[in-house]
Design an enzyme around this catalytic site. Sequence first.
Site, PDB file in Angstrom:
ATOM      1  N   ASP A  67       2.832   3.102  -9.908  1.00 53.15           N
ATOM      2  CA  ASP A  67       1.665   2.540 -10.594  1.00 53.15           C
ATOM      3  C   ASP A  67       0.596   3.589 -10.881  1.00 53.15           C
ATOM      4  O   ASP A  67       0.651   4.715 -10.373  1.00 53.15           O
ATOM      5  CB  ASP A  67       1.077   1.385  -9.771  1.00 53.15           C
ATOM      6  CG  ASP A  67       1.014   1.695  -8.270  1.00 53.15           C
ATOM      7  OD1 ASP A  67       1.075   2.875  -7.905  1.00 53.15           O
ATOM      8  OD2 ASP A  67       0.906   0.752  -7.478  1.00 53.15           O
ATOM      9  N   ASN A 136      -1.716  -8.469   0.964  1.00 52.54           N
ATOM     10  CA  ASN A 136      -1.312  -9.759   0.401  1.00 52.54           C
ATOM     11  C   ASN A 136       0.156  -9.741  -0.021  1.00 52.54           C
ATOM     12  O   ASN A 136       0.619 -10.630  -0.714  1.00 52.54           O
ATOM     13  CB  ASN A 136      -2.200 -10.110  -0.810  1.00 52.54           C
ATOM     14  CG  ASN A 136      -2.124  -9.064  -1.911  1.00 52.54           C
ATOM     15  OD1 ASN A 136      -1.370  -8.089  -1.807  1.00 52.54           O
ATOM     16  ND2 ASN A 136      -2.894  -9.260  -2.967  1.00 52.54           N
ATOM     17  N   HIS A 138       1.558  -7.364  -1.898  1.00 51.13           N
ATOM     18  CA  HIS A 138       1.846  -6.762  -3.205  1.00 51.13           C
ATOM     19  C   HIS A 138       2.707  -5.514  -3.045  1.00 51.13           C
ATOM     20  O   HIS A 138       2.633  -4.816  -2.041  1.00 51.13           O
ATOM     21  CB  HIS A 138       0.587  -6.506  -4.043  1.00 51.13           C
ATOM     22  CG  HIS A 138      -0.296  -5.389  -3.616  1.00 51.13           C
ATOM     23  ND1 HIS A 138      -1.671  -5.519  -3.559  1.00 51.13           N
ATOM     24  CD2 HIS A 138      -0.044  -4.110  -3.270  1.00 51.13           C
ATOM     25  CE1 HIS A 138      -2.201  -4.375  -3.191  1.00 51.13           C
ATOM     26  NE2 HIS A 138      -1.233  -3.498  -3.001  1.00 51.13           N
TER      27      HIS A 138
HETATM   28  C1  GLP Z   1      -1.981   0.262  -3.199  1.00 52.16           C
HETATM   29  C2  GLP Z   1      -0.720   0.732  -3.916  1.00 52.16           C
HETATM   30  C3  GLP Z   1       0.532   0.217  -3.243  1.00 52.16           C
HETATM   31  C4  GLP Z   1       0.440   0.429  -1.750  1.00 52.16           C
HETATM   32  C5  GLP Z   1      -0.727  -0.348  -1.211  1.00 52.16           C
HETATM   33  C6  GLP Z   1      -0.878  -0.273   0.300  1.00 52.16           C
HETATM   34  O1  GLP Z   1      -2.442  -0.950  -3.640  1.00 52.16           O
HETATM   35  N1  GLP Z   1      -0.702   0.367  -5.279  1.00 52.16           N
HETATM   36  O2  GLP Z   1       1.673   0.858  -3.797  1.00 52.16           O
HETATM   37  O3  GLP Z   1       1.634   0.048  -1.128  1.00 52.16           O
HETATM   38  O4  GLP Z   1      -1.899   0.170  -1.806  1.00 52.16           O
HETATM   39  O5  GLP Z   1      -1.700   0.795   0.650  1.00 52.16           O
HETATM   40  P1  GLP Z   1      -1.850   1.390   2.091  1.00 52.16           P
HETATM   41  O6  GLP Z   1      -0.573   2.127   2.359  1.00 52.16           O
HETATM   42  O7  GLP Z   1      -3.012   2.334   1.994  1.00 52.16           O
HETATM   43  O8  GLP Z   1      -2.073   0.260   3.014  1.00 52.16           O
END
Ligand code: GLP
Length: 242
Positions: A67, A136, A138
């Site tokens: 992304d 959540n 995602h």
């Molecule tokens: C962002 C990214 C995701 C990632 C998520 C979790 O939203 N787009 O790809 O998995 O954060 O982040 P973290 O690893 O900092 O908890």
Amino acid sequence: MRIIKATDYNDMSLNAAEIISEQIKYKPNSVLGLATGSTPLKTYKYLIEWYKNGDLDFSKITTFNLDEYYGLSKLDKQSYHYFMFDNLFSHININNDNIHIPDGTNKDVEQECLNYEKAILDADGIDLQLLGCGHNGHIGFNEPNEVFYTNTHLVNLEESTIQANKRFFETEEDVPRQSYTMGIKTIMQARKIIMLISGEGKKEIVKKAFFGPITPKVPASVLQLHRDFTLIVDKDAFSLCE
Ligand code: GLP
């Protein structure tokens, strides 16, 4: 679905780096799907270390990132381009032409999404996709939704995601409200998927996503259906599932 129960963040990262390293050694021209966020940081550190020791060669590797924030340029310190170069690409011998990240500055949304899907197809698909998980559920930036079957698209970020990611920005207003993301369909087409989850703060989502019903309202739950999916989770994140 396989589950690797890691003792802590470091053990989780080591397990993930070993799987990626095996993939690179087994197929030196592998196509890797990569993720941002704080979770994969140590995994990238291990890969850099092993490259510097002469154990890994990235010269034939192709990458596709999940992304990119809409509206941010490559030079923006908060962009995922910047993150990836800072935390991985600048430290290994990957060919810049083989790096793919959606172009957040492309305002032609339809064209950007089609281009990205085509580039993945032209590379013969993704061999190994690395994923983190939002609170959540995602994956990439596929927020809870009514449907699973999406290709690369532009998404409106949920308020909870904006809150979770504001730590990387100066002010909350600076957090982009939209992002390009590979879709669930794009992700599920990867031949092998690993997901990393660490820390107490993610224990509820681990239970929901992997021990609950498969539903687009918890996007990560779809991974239960993938034929080669490994969850690498540390003790704290797994604590509600023992
Ligand atoms: C962002 C990214 C995701 C990632 C998520 C979790 O939203 N787009 O790809 O998995 O954060 O982040 P973290 O690893 O900092 O908890």
